[in-house]
Scaffold this motif. Sequence first.
Motif, PDB file in Angstrom:
ATOM      1  N   LYS A 134       0.764  -1.123  -0.024  1.00 36.25           N
ATOM      2  CA  LYS A 134      -0.078  -0.072  -0.001  1.00 36.25           C
ATOM      3  C   LYS A 134       0.999   1.378   0.163  1.00 36.25           C
ATOM      4  CE  LYS A 134      -4.276  -1.953   2.145  1.00 36.25           C
ATOM      5  NZ  LYS A 134      -5.338  -1.858   3.102  1.00 36.25           N
ATOM      6  N   LYS A 135       1.953   1.115   0.522  1.00 35.69           N
ATOM      7  CA  LYS A 135       3.061   2.265   0.509  1.00 35.69           C
ATOM      8  C   LYS A 135       3.464   2.606  -1.096  1.00 35.69           C
ATOM      9  CE  LYS A 135       5.160   1.076   5.027  1.00 35.69           C
ATOM     10  NZ  LYS A 135       6.394   0.638   5.489  1.00 35.69           N
ATOM     11  N   GLU A 136       3.683   1.797  -1.786  1.00 33.16           N
ATOM     12  CA  GLU A 136       3.951   1.890  -3.181  1.00 33.16           C
ATOM     13  C   GLU A 136       2.731   2.186  -3.955  1.00 33.16           C
ATOM     14  OE1 GLU A 136       7.027  -0.439  -5.111  1.00 33.16           O
ATOM     15  OE2 GLU A 136       7.009  -1.537  -3.080  1.00 33.16           O
ATOM     16  N   TYR A 137       1.421   1.688  -3.760  1.00 37.01           N
ATOM     17  CA  TYR A 137       0.441   1.865  -4.637  1.00 37.01           C
ATOM     18  C   TYR A 137      -0.647   2.303  -3.596  1.00 37.01           C
ATOM     19  CZ  TYR A 137       2.532  -0.910  -7.985  1.00 37.01           C
ATOM     20  OH  TYR A 137       3.446  -1.707  -9.039  1.00 37.01           O
ATOM     21  N   PRO A 138      -0.683   3.682  -3.524  1.00 41.83           N
ATOM     22  CA  PRO A 138      -1.480   4.560  -2.553  1.00 41.83           C
ATOM     23  C   PRO A 138      -3.001   4.206  -2.702  1.00 41.83           C
ATOM     24  CG  PRO A 138      -0.756   5.956  -4.189  1.00 41.83           C
ATOM     25  CD  PRO A 138       0.044   4.666  -4.323  1.00 41.83           C
ATOM     26  N   HIS A 139      -3.456   3.755  -4.103  1.00 44.34           N
ATOM     27  CA  HIS A 139      -4.917   3.328  -4.391  1.00 44.34           C
ATOM     28  C   HIS A 139      -5.454   1.997  -4.061  1.00 44.34           C
ATOM     29  CE1 HIS A 139      -5.214   7.539  -5.783  1.00 44.34           C
ATOM     30  NE2 HIS A 139      -4.196   7.250  -6.669  1.00 44.34           N
ATOM     31  N   LEU A 140      -4.131   1.124  -3.442  1.00 45.92           N
ATOM     32  CA  LEU A 140      -4.754  -0.354  -3.420  1.00 45.92           C
ATOM     33  C   LEU A 140      -5.685  -0.437  -2.267  1.00 45.92           C
ATOM     34  CD1 LEU A 140      -2.073  -3.211  -3.324  1.00 45.92           C
ATOM     35  CD2 LEU A 140      -4.009  -2.923  -1.554  1.00 45.92           C
ATOM     36  N   VAL A 141      -6.638  -1.279  -2.501  1.00 48.20           N
ATOM     37  CA  VAL A 141      -7.829  -1.479  -1.558  1.00 48.20           C
ATOM     38  C   VAL A 141      -7.876  -2.998  -1.469  1.00 48.20           C
ATOM     39  CG1 VAL A 141      -8.916   0.482  -1.870  1.00 48.20           C
ATOM     40  CG2 VAL A 141      -9.522  -1.605  -3.329  1.00 48.20           C
ATOM     41  N   GLN A 142      -8.186  -3.624  -0.340  1.00 48.19           N
ATOM     42  CA  GLN A 142      -8.115  -5.164   0.127  1.00 48.19           C
ATOM     43  C   GLN A 142      -9.648  -5.259   0.438  1.00 48.19           C
ATOM     44  OE1 GLN A 142      -4.748  -5.434   2.766  1.00 48.19           O
ATOM     45  NE2 GLN A 142      -4.484  -7.142   1.354  1.00 48.19           N
ATOM     46  N   LEU A 143     -10.330  -6.400  -0.284  1.00 48.30           N
ATOM     47  CA  LEU A 143     -11.644  -6.626   0.025  1.00 48.30           C
ATOM     48  C   LEU A 143     -11.705  -7.948   0.363  1.00 48.30           C
ATOM     49  CD1 LEU A 143     -13.341  -5.142  -3.238  1.00 48.30           C
ATOM     50  CD2 LEU A 143     -13.159  -4.182  -0.994  1.00 48.30           C
ATOM     51  N   LYS A 144     -12.896  -8.616   1.067  1.00 51.82           N
ATOM     52  CA  LYS A 144     -13.001  -9.889   1.403  1.00 51.82           C
ATOM     53  C   LYS A 144     -13.575 -10.513   0.000  1.00 51.82           C
ATOM     54  CE  LYS A 144     -14.682  -9.358   6.217  1.00 51.82           C
ATOM     55  NZ  LYS A 144     -15.918  -9.948   7.147  1.00 51.82           N
ATOM     56  N   SER A 145     -12.837 -11.940   0.006  1.00 50.49           N
ATOM     57  CA  SER A 145     -13.012 -12.439  -1.355  1.00 50.49           C
ATOM     58  C   SER A 145     -14.393 -12.935  -1.477  1.00 50.49           C
ATOM     59  CB  SER A 145     -12.336 -13.737  -1.426  1.00 50.49           C
ATOM     60  OG  SER A 145     -12.680 -14.370  -2.732  1.00 50.49           O
ATOM     61  N   GLU A 146     -15.305 -13.292  -0.310  1.00 52.02           N
ATOM     62  CA  GLU A 146     -16.723 -13.668  -0.470  1.00 52.02           C
ATOM     63  C   GLU A 146     -16.773 -15.044  -1.375  1.00 52.02           C
ATOM     64  OE1 GLU A 146     -18.845 -12.827   1.383  1.00 52.02           O
ATOM     65  OE2 GLU A 146     -18.095 -10.983   2.436  1.00 52.02           O
ATOM     66  N   THR A 147     -15.839 -15.697  -1.220  1.00 51.93           N
ATOM     67  CA  THR A 147     -15.751 -16.982  -2.241  1.00 51.93           C
ATOM     68  C   THR A 147     -15.691 -16.750  -3.734  1.00 51.93           C
ATOM     69  OG1 THR A 147     -17.318 -18.027  -0.542  1.00 51.93           O
ATOM     70  CG2 THR A 147     -16.871 -19.243  -2.232  1.00 51.93           C
ATOM     71  N   GLY A 148     -14.972 -15.451  -4.006  1.00 52.83           N
ATOM     72  CA  GLY A 148     -14.857 -15.120  -5.305  1.00 52.83           C
ATOM     73  C   GLY A 148     -15.743 -14.245  -5.799  1.00 52.83           C
ATOM     74  N   ARG A 149     -16.939 -14.057  -5.010  1.00 50.95           N
ATOM     75  CA  ARG A 149     -17.915 -12.997  -5.676  1.00 50.95           C
ATOM     76  C   ARG A 149     -17.361 -11.678  -5.884  1.00 50.95           C
ATOM     77  NH1 ARG A 149     -21.214 -16.070  -1.938  1.00 50.95           N
ATOM     78  NH2 ARG A 149     -20.978 -14.423  -0.340  1.00 50.95           N
ATOM     79  N   ASN A 150     -16.473 -11.082  -5.080  1.00 52.81           N
ATOM     80  CA  ASN A 150     -16.003 -10.002  -5.121  1.00 52.81           C
ATOM     81  C   ASN A 150     -14.896  -9.656  -6.224  1.00 52.81           C
ATOM     82  OD1 ASN A 150     -17.637  -8.502  -3.450  1.00 52.81           O
ATOM     83  ND2 ASN A 150     -16.201  -8.897  -1.788  1.00 52.81           N
ATOM     84  N   PHE A 151     -14.620 -10.812  -6.911  1.00 53.34           N
ATOM     85  CA  PHE A 151     -13.692 -11.201  -7.873  1.00 53.34           C
ATOM     86  C   PHE A 151     -13.892 -11.630  -9.163  1.00 53.34           C
ATOM     87  CE2 PHE A 151     -11.524 -10.008  -3.836  1.00 53.34           C
ATOM     88  CZ  PHE A 151     -10.875  -9.138  -4.193  1.00 53.34           C
ATOM     89  N   LYS A 152     -15.222 -11.588  -9.285  1.00 57.86           N
ATOM     90  CA  LYS A 152     -15.782 -12.322 -10.443  1.00 57.86           C
ATOM     91  C   LYS A 152     -15.217 -12.550 -11.772  1.00 57.86           C
ATOM     92  CE  LYS A 152     -20.225 -12.978 -13.154  1.00 57.86           C
ATOM     93  NZ  LYS A 152     -21.290 -12.302 -13.156  1.00 57.86           N
ATOM     94  N   GLU A 153     -14.674 -11.226 -12.226  1.00 60.42           N
ATOM     95  CA  GLU A 153     -13.980 -11.061 -13.624  1.00 60.42           C
ATOM     96  C   GLU A 153     -12.532 -11.905 -13.550  1.00 60.42           C
ATOM     97  OE1 GLU A 153     -16.745  -7.766 -13.177  1.00 60.42           O
ATOM     98  OE2 GLU A 153     -15.099  -8.699 -11.753  1.00 60.42           O
ATOM     99  N   VAL A 154     -11.947 -11.609 -12.556  1.00 60.54           N
ATOM    100  CA  VAL A 154     -10.626 -12.358 -12.552  1.00 60.54           C
ATOM    101  C   VAL A 154     -10.783 -13.960 -12.279  1.00 60.54           C
ATOM    102  CG1 VAL A 154      -9.946 -12.092  -9.970  1.00 60.54           C
ATOM    103  CG2 VAL A 154      -8.218 -12.142 -11.686  1.00 60.54           C
TER     104      VAL A 154
END
Length: 293
Positions: free
Chosen positions: A206-226
């Motif tokens: 996060k120090k190098e990427y100030p716009h980095l956010v971490q989300l709960k995966s929710e069994t992949g629901r929050n990362f459907k595209e990837v």
Amino acid sequence: MNSIKFNQYFKTDEDCLKYIADLKWEQGYTCKRCGSRKYIKGSKPYNRRCLKCKYNESPTAGTMFDKVKFSLLIAFHIIFKIVTKKKGMSTLELSREFDLRQKTCWSFKWKIQQAMQSSLQNPLTGEVHVDEFWIGGPEEEKRGRSLGSKKMIVVALEVIGKSVGRAYAEIIENANAKELGDFMRKYIDKKAHVVTDEWRGYLPLKKEYPHLVQLKSETGRNFKEVHIHIMNMKGWLRGIHHHCSKEHMQGYLNEYYYRYNRRNHLGTTFDLLVKRMVKNQPNRIKSTKFRDN
């Protein structure tokens, strides 16, 4: 270039040799031995002989086409099929189609895969999702990021609304901050809005990427595209190649993402790849073991 134009343009080995020569010396001739820029015709078609030191150089010398064990026309056909077919071709298919030994096809395809690696000139921008996954799946009775004997891959994908953009992937040993950071520095712009799951390996970045956010995966629901992207990549590897050793996995990732990132510009993929193979030095195979298809 479609298949009709390809077959019209490349009919003989000499056609291929001329194409390589035009690419190799498109910025002018310079003798590799003495640096002179003056030359005459060499001893063979499209060779160039230095007027000063008399060094005779062929178009394929110092390129990935140097000492190819079959005709240049077949080499061009192999490249064309690998880059223009949606899923490429396995070395078993290539060996049957061109009546070559499978290991010979694999050796040449390995060269092609090295030329397919990213130039690192176009980092991902906008919203970028990053995740890791295993080829072959997690080992039994092991949880989390334990690698064991499996192959761990980290992937970054541009998410543009409901569609996806470019993507890159690399094989890694561990999902720690160092290896994840090395990957992200190569492929992701520092201004990108990076989204990851809650794995602690991303926290120091996060120090190098100030716009980095971490989300709960929710069994992949929050990362459907990837996750769909990962499923498609795994399906390609299983369906076309069946097996890939850890040592050569990056080559197959190079191949997949070279085509994937140019899926809307397939007409230029052949020309670009041949140019890379002409401009790059020949690579040596790191291992004599042959298990990949």
